[in-house]
Design a protein around this motif. Structure first.
Motif, PDB file in Angstrom:
ATOM      1  N   TYR A 144       0.856  -1.222   0.028  1.00 29.93           N
ATOM      2  CA  TYR A 144       0.025   0.082  -0.030  1.00 29.93           C
ATOM      3  C   TYR A 144       0.819   1.242   0.007  1.00 29.93           C
ATOM      4  O   TYR A 144       0.466   2.224   0.808  1.00 29.93           O
ATOM      5  CB  TYR A 144      -1.126  -0.024   1.274  1.00 29.93           C
ATOM      6  N   GLY A 145       1.892   1.209  -1.023  1.00 27.54           N
ATOM      7  CA  GLY A 145       2.802   2.344  -0.955  1.00 27.54           C
ATOM      8  C   GLY A 145       3.654   2.537   0.332  1.00 27.54           C
ATOM      9  O   GLY A 145       4.226   3.615   0.290  1.00 27.54           O
ATOM     10  N   SER A 157      -3.524  -1.439  -4.246  1.00 27.23           N
ATOM     11  CA  SER A 157      -2.998  -0.255  -4.043  1.00 27.23           C
ATOM     12  C   SER A 157      -2.520   0.735  -5.002  1.00 27.23           C
ATOM     13  O   SER A 157      -2.302   1.808  -4.915  1.00 27.23           O
ATOM     14  CB  SER A 157      -1.488  -0.587  -3.489  1.00 27.23           C
ATOM     15  N   ASP A 158      -3.133   0.266  -6.433  1.00 23.57           N
ATOM     16  CA  ASP A 158      -2.731   1.152  -7.427  1.00 23.57           C
ATOM     17  C   ASP A 158      -3.522   2.485  -7.346  1.00 23.57           C
ATOM     18  O   ASP A 158      -4.568   2.516  -7.192  1.00 23.57           O
ATOM     19  CB  ASP A 158      -3.266   0.380  -8.630  1.00 23.57           C
ATOM     20  N   PRO A 159      -2.796   3.485  -7.294  1.00 23.16           N
ATOM     21  CA  PRO A 159      -3.519   4.850  -7.152  1.00 23.16           C
ATOM     22  C   PRO A 159      -4.353   5.248  -8.611  1.00 23.16           C
ATOM     23  O   PRO A 159      -5.172   6.073  -8.300  1.00 23.16           O
ATOM     24  CB  PRO A 159      -2.023   5.806  -7.289  1.00 23.16           C
ATOM     25  N   ARG A 160      -4.153   4.566  -9.604  1.00 23.42           N
ATOM     26  CA  ARG A 160      -5.010   5.054 -10.684  1.00 23.42           C
ATOM     27  C   ARG A 160      -6.291   4.578 -10.419  1.00 23.42           C
ATOM     28  O   ARG A 160      -7.099   4.935 -11.311  1.00 23.42           O
ATOM     29  CB  ARG A 160      -4.428   4.184 -12.107  1.00 23.42           C
ATOM     30  N   PHE A 163      -8.459   5.378  -7.915  1.00 22.60           N
ATOM     31  CA  PHE A 163      -9.017   6.187  -7.230  1.00 22.60           C
ATOM     32  C   PHE A 163      -9.612   7.467  -8.199  1.00 22.60           C
ATOM     33  O   PHE A 163      -9.064   7.778  -9.101  1.00 22.60           O
ATOM     34  CB  PHE A 163      -8.376   6.885  -6.115  1.00 22.60           C
ATOM     35  N   ILE A 208     -10.745  11.510  -7.757  1.00 22.33           N
ATOM     36  CA  ILE A 208     -10.420  12.732  -6.984  1.00 22.33           C
ATOM     37  C   ILE A 208     -11.963  13.602  -6.868  1.00 22.33           C
ATOM     38  O   ILE A 208     -12.239  14.092  -7.782  1.00 22.33           O
ATOM     39  CB  ILE A 208      -9.366  13.652  -7.321  1.00 22.33           C
ATOM     40  N   GLY A 213     -11.077  17.525  -2.376  1.00 29.66           N
ATOM     41  CA  GLY A 213      -9.840  16.943  -1.993  1.00 29.66           C
ATOM     42  C   GLY A 213      -9.741  15.358  -1.649  1.00 29.66           C
ATOM     43  O   GLY A 213      -8.578  15.016  -1.686  1.00 29.66           O
ATOM     44  N   THR A 214     -10.710  14.794  -1.314  1.00 30.03           N
ATOM     45  CA  THR A 214     -10.873  13.433  -0.797  1.00 30.03           C
ATOM     46  C   THR A 214     -10.922  12.528  -1.971  1.00 30.03           C
ATOM     47  O   THR A 214     -10.855  12.942  -3.298  1.00 30.03           O
ATOM     48  CB  THR A 214     -12.105  13.096  -0.075  1.00 30.03           C
ATOM     49  N   ILE A 215     -10.534  11.417  -1.629  1.00 27.59           N
ATOM     50  CA  ILE A 215     -10.358  10.482  -3.009  1.00 27.59           C
ATOM     51  C   ILE A 215     -11.356   9.184  -2.566  1.00 27.59           C
ATOM     52  O   ILE A 215     -11.687   8.867  -1.644  1.00 27.59           O
ATOM     53  CB  ILE A 215      -8.900   9.985  -3.014  1.00 27.59           C
TER      54      ILE A 215
END
Lengths: 459, 128
Positions: free
Chosen positions: B53-54, B112-115, B117, B119, B123-125
């Motif tokens: 998770y980064g 865990s891939d940020p792609r 999410f 936005i 500002g929350t995801i």
């Protein structure tokens, strides 16, 4: 039996001198580690990155812990007395030394606990905890006698006691209830780490406020409403902002939103810094002839840069891009070197100046080291940020190239990072060497003169 | 007096919040093989170079979802053979199996891939 003559290095100063050794060790391991980014597989057989990283991190943390406690105890001695030669401090120093040696040896033979920050075997947490308990008793006992408790005393007490709680919390994973559940385990781990860093920051910022008061002679700030307001904002952040580390972890969204919200309260602190800019610069210029003040000026600059970056990357939508990249590392380096180390060196040049002969004759040399350290650090942090942006770009793209190719393409940034790291290391040697030389030379002179005095009696 | 009250209030809130974090239920990995695998992950200090998770070291890639992306044999070959940067680890068949079970379990807890999410305006995801 012949008694060893007393030298005048008191236990808090022993803590500080040992801290400086840890700083140099941390930088040595850091430089080796950075070159492993440049030359893949460097020292892979005997000092691979899984050893170098904990060696570096633990040395750096012990630099901070030993210097922060040594500084706090020195100042408590000025305020309350009886710390300077007490057994608790001596005990803490010995326990910390033994622990850190055991930890570093265990890493080099490949024994790990495998957690971030505290990568050592959990058994070794026992002496670390014991040393900190001695420190806490020392702080609580000596502050009890104080009638007047300015904000820095509050900060030292919360820092000392808070560390005990968060350090224990970071070992909850030893219980199966936490261990067997990766999301809970990681949440609690980062909850405890966020607060733990906040606790040592309490000690460090507390000492810096005390030092500023000592330099300016103005006792009103540390007793003012504003200073307590800032203290409580800091404490709230310490307790509740940690979830900005785990925005992508599948934990409850309420927890993450709270972390986001609380992190934004730091905008108040940032705003105040900007608002007070002129006054800060004016007073800094007034005392710029003093060595500790020069370090505090550097720390002020880094607080501004780093706090801005911290607030920026605490917004989840932005964090999504920076998380898991070297931008996080850049932020950590700005905090530990730019802020913590600069404040600690301010405290140390103040405390060690009195230790023995004055540091005045080294003022030029130390200032030159300070300037070049800050320039190197700026380059260092920029290179890390660039490498981070490169990785962000890769993470967010289709990832048509493999990880190793992306890392290879980042080589120029890593090269600048490693070289500026060497410059940073050299600058710190220029600063630390005269401080150590001054203290040790002085104690050697004392040792010899005492020895000469004792000689006739022994014969 | 007010200062003390604020301090006590904050400490109480902290206590309650900690309790909440400790008690929130999440995916359980009580399978003994997963547990054993996690200990190997820790003992070999994989986290010095890899992230979950980064979070972790950045010399190597994130491994949260390596299991579903590349499968057990791929993981096995990396762990046993190493790479230019990563050392080869000498593990027994059982240890290797547990380590893979652990990575399989981590994979099942989330992505865990940020792609993945999106936005929001505030500002929350949110995960897509």
């Amino acid at each position: 039996m012949e008694r060893l003559p007393q030298t005048n290095i008191s236990p808090p100063k022993k803590l500080i001198l040992s801290a400086l050794v840890m700083l140099l060790l941390a930088m040595t391991f850091g430089v080796i580690g950075s070159f492993q980014y440049v030359v893949p597989g460097l020292y892979k057989t005997f000092l691979s990155f899984e050893k170098i990283r904990p060696l570096h991190v633990t040395s750096a943390i012990f630099w901070i812990l030993m210097a922060a406690t040594g500084g706090t105890l020195s100042y408590l001695d000025e305020l309350a007395g009886k710390i300077d030669q007490n057994r608790l401090t001596q005990g803490q120093w010995i326990v910390f030394l033994v622990s850190v040696v055991a930890i570093l040896v265990s890493y080099s033979i490949g024994i790990f606990g495998g957690r971030e920050y505290w990568e050592f075997h959990p058994v070794l947490a026992i002496p670390v905890m014991a040393g900190w308990i001695l420190f806490t008793i020392n702080v609580v006992r000596s502050t009890k006698k104080l009638k007047d408790r300015p904000v820095y005393v509050w900060m030292w007490i919360t820092g000392a006691v808070g560390f005990l709680i968060t350090f224990s919390e970071s070992y909850l994973w030893l219980f199966p209830y936490f261990q067997r559940n990766i999301v809970r385990d990681m949440s609690v781990q980062w909850k405890s780490y966020g607060a733990m860093v906040g606790c040592w920051n309490m000690l460090i910022y507390g000492s810096s406020i005390y030092l500023m008061q000592k330099i300016s002679g103005d006792k009103t700030y540390a007793r003012s409403r504003v200073s307590f307001l800032l203290f409580f904002i800091g404490l709230t952040n310490l307790m509740f902002n940690w979830s900005h580390h785990i925005y992508t972890l599948p934990a409850a969204s309420f927890v993450k939103h709270l972390g986001y919200l609380i992190s934004m309260t730091e905008l108040f602190i940032l705003g105040r810094i900007i608002y007070k800019w002129k006054a800060t610069v004016t007073s800094a210029l007034r005392y710029r002839h003093l060595l500790p003040c020069r370090f505090l000026m550097a720390a002020d600059l880094w607080i501004f840069i780093n706090l801005s970056l911290a607030i920026f990357i605490s917004v989840p939508g932005i964090n999504l891009y920076t998380h898991g990249t070297h931008i996080t590392v850049a932020h950590v380096m700005g905090a530990t070197i730019g802020i913590n180390s600069m404040i600690l060196l301010a405290v140390i040049t103040d405390v060690m100046n009195k230790a023995c002969g004055s540091l005045l004759s080294y003022q030029r040399q130390i200032t030159a080291g300070l300037i070049s350290a800050n320039i190197s650090l700026l380059v260092f942090v920029t290179a890390l940020t660039m490498a981070g942006i490169k990785r962000t770009h890769w993470q967010m793209s289709d990832r048509t190239i493999p990880f190793s190719v992306m890392m290879n393409e980042s080589l120029p940034y890593f090269l600048v990072f490693a070289l500026s790291g060497v410059a940073l290391f050299a600058s710190f040697i220029v600063i630390v060497y005269p401080i150590m030389k001054n203290a040790l030379a002085c104690s050697a002179v004392n040792f010899l003169s005492l020895k000469l005095k004792i000689q006739p009696a022994v014969e | 007096m007010i200062r003390r009250a604020v301090l006590v209030l904050l400490v109480c809130l902290f206590g309650v919040y900690s309790g909440h974090i400790y008690l929130t239920p999440t995916t359980d990995g009580s399978d003994p093989a997963v547990q054993a695998g996690k200990m190997i992950w820790q003992k070999k200090n994989c986290t010095a170079c890899h992230q979950l998770y980064g979070l972790g070291g950045f010399l190597g890639p994130d491994l949260t979802n390596i299991y579903s992306a590349k499968g057990p044999d791929y993981i096995k070959s990396f762990v046993q053979g190493g790479t230019a940067t990563m050392p080869a680890f000498i593990l027994s068949d059982n240890e290797l199996k547990s380590l893979i079970e652990f990575l399989k379990h981590v994979d099942e807890t989330g992505r865990s891939d940020p792609r993945r999410f999106k936005i929001n305006l505030n500002g929350t995801i949110a995960s897509n």
